[in-house]
Design an enzyme around this catalytic site. Structure first.
Site, PDB file in Angstrom:
ATOM      1  N   HIS A 114       1.208  -1.016  -0.011  1.00 53.95           N
ATOM      2  CA  HIS A 114      -0.474  -0.060  -0.307  1.00 53.95           C
ATOM      3  C   HIS A 114       0.357   1.203  -0.336  1.00 53.95           C
ATOM      4  O   HIS A 114       2.028   1.543   0.735  1.00 53.95           O
ATOM      5  CB  HIS A 114      -0.832   0.083   0.959  1.00 53.95           C
ATOM      6  CG  HIS A 114      -1.148  -1.546   1.266  1.00 53.95           C
ATOM      7  ND1 HIS A 114      -2.058  -1.416   1.029  1.00 53.95           N
ATOM      8  CD2 HIS A 114      -1.260  -2.183   2.347  1.00 53.95           C
ATOM      9  CE1 HIS A 114      -3.555  -2.394   1.092  1.00 53.95           C
ATOM     10  NE2 HIS A 114      -2.431  -3.334   2.006  1.00 53.95           N
ATOM     11  N   GLU A 160      -1.606  -0.518   8.347  1.00 53.88           N
ATOM     12  CA  GLU A 160      -2.113  -1.922   8.770  1.00 53.88           C
ATOM     13  C   GLU A 160      -1.690  -2.441  10.078  1.00 53.88           C
ATOM     14  O   GLU A 160      -0.617  -2.278  10.277  1.00 53.88           O
ATOM     15  CB  GLU A 160      -3.170  -2.339   7.286  1.00 53.88           C
ATOM     16  CG  GLU A 160      -2.194  -3.711   7.650  1.00 53.88           C
ATOM     17  CD  GLU A 160      -2.997  -3.795   5.890  1.00 53.88           C
ATOM     18  OE1 GLU A 160      -2.547  -4.983   5.850  1.00 53.88           O
ATOM     19  OE2 GLU A 160      -3.156  -3.579   4.463  1.00 53.88           O
ATOM     20  N   HIS A 163       3.737  -7.368   1.688  1.00 56.96           N
ATOM     21  CA  HIS A 163       2.851  -8.570   2.791  1.00 56.96           C
ATOM     22  C   HIS A 163       2.219  -9.658   1.941  1.00 56.96           C
ATOM     23  O   HIS A 163       1.002  -8.309   1.027  1.00 56.96           O
ATOM     24  CB  HIS A 163       2.474  -7.228   3.789  1.00 56.96           C
ATOM     25  CG  HIS A 163       1.374  -6.351   3.722  1.00 56.96           C
ATOM     26  ND1 HIS A 163       1.433  -5.631   2.759  1.00 56.96           N
ATOM     27  CD2 HIS A 163      -0.187  -7.113   3.673  1.00 56.96           C
ATOM     28  CE1 HIS A 163       0.033  -5.027   2.850  1.00 56.96           C
ATOM     29  NE2 HIS A 163      -0.948  -5.968   3.394  1.00 56.96           N
ATOM     30  N   ARG A 183      -1.268  -5.029  -6.460  1.00 54.26           N
ATOM     31  CA  ARG A 183      -1.149  -6.149  -6.057  1.00 54.26           C
ATOM     32  C   ARG A 183       0.364  -6.794  -7.313  1.00 54.26           C
ATOM     33  O   ARG A 183       0.211  -6.167  -8.348  1.00 54.26           O
ATOM     34  CB  ARG A 183      -2.185  -7.221  -6.740  1.00 54.26           C
ATOM     35  CG  ARG A 183      -2.106  -8.094  -6.572  1.00 54.26           C
ATOM     36  CD  ARG A 183      -3.257  -8.736  -7.112  1.00 54.26           C
ATOM     37  NE  ARG A 183      -5.129  -8.650  -6.449  1.00 54.26           N
ATOM     38  CZ  ARG A 183      -5.959  -8.210  -6.079  1.00 54.26           C
ATOM     39  NH1 ARG A 183      -5.686  -7.779  -8.079  1.00 54.26           N
ATOM     40  NH2 ARG A 183      -6.448  -7.251  -5.969  1.00 54.26           N
TER      41      ARG A 183
END
Length: 162
Positions: free
Chosen positions: A3, A20, A79, A99
């Site tokens: 991200h 996150e 991740h 992605r």
């Protein structure tokens, strides 16, 4: 996946980035996540070569997890969840995900999901250290433990014994 941070997300998408965290709620024995790179000093060129040669998982840091583990995933950290891992995810409000690799999966029509390799390369923090991202904590019976505090959220665990 990765991200972007707030600056890159604002520039590209007029949006916020995404930081996150994952709380491992449960998992199969031997289950793992992928977080950061094995080599903390990986270069952009080494990363791109691995992506182009379809060997990204080989250079990522694979970490076996257990229930109760907590991982902080700042924007820019590459991740992925492995199979057999259930997480509770707390995140900065954003839907921007780049992605990079989709484990060669295809849908029922044989189509792969869209990859965002070109967008991702500028978003990746190539110096992210997975050991620093694993958050250790102690939770006493009936107590609480502040595990993560960042500008986007705070995560405190509470032991709620009756």
């Amino acid at each position: 996946q990765v991200h972007p941070d707030d600056d890159l997300a604002a520039e590209r998408h007029d949006s916020y980035g995404k930081t996150e965290m994952w709380y491992i709620a449960g998992c199969r024995e031997g289950a793992a996540i992928y977080i950061g790179f094995k080599d903390v000093n990986i270069s952009r060129e080494q990363y791109l070569a691995a992506v182009n040669e379809d060997r990204l998982p080989e250079i990522m840091n694979r970490v076996e997890v257990k229930a109760g583990d907590v991982y902080f995933i700042p924007a820019g950290t590459i991740h992925a969840l492995g199979s057999g891992v259930n997480v509770i995810e707390i995140q900065q409000t954003s839907d921007i995900t780049y992605r990079i690799f989709d484990w060669n999966r295809v849908d029922s029509e044989g189509k792969s999901r869209e990859l965002h390799t070109a967008l991702a390369v500028d978003a990746i923090d190539f110096e992210s250290d997975a050991e620093l991202l694993h958050k250790q904590y102690t939770l006493a019976k009936g107590g609480e433990s502040r595990v993560i505090e960042c500008p986007y959220f705070t995560m405190t665990l509470h032991d709620v014994m009756r």
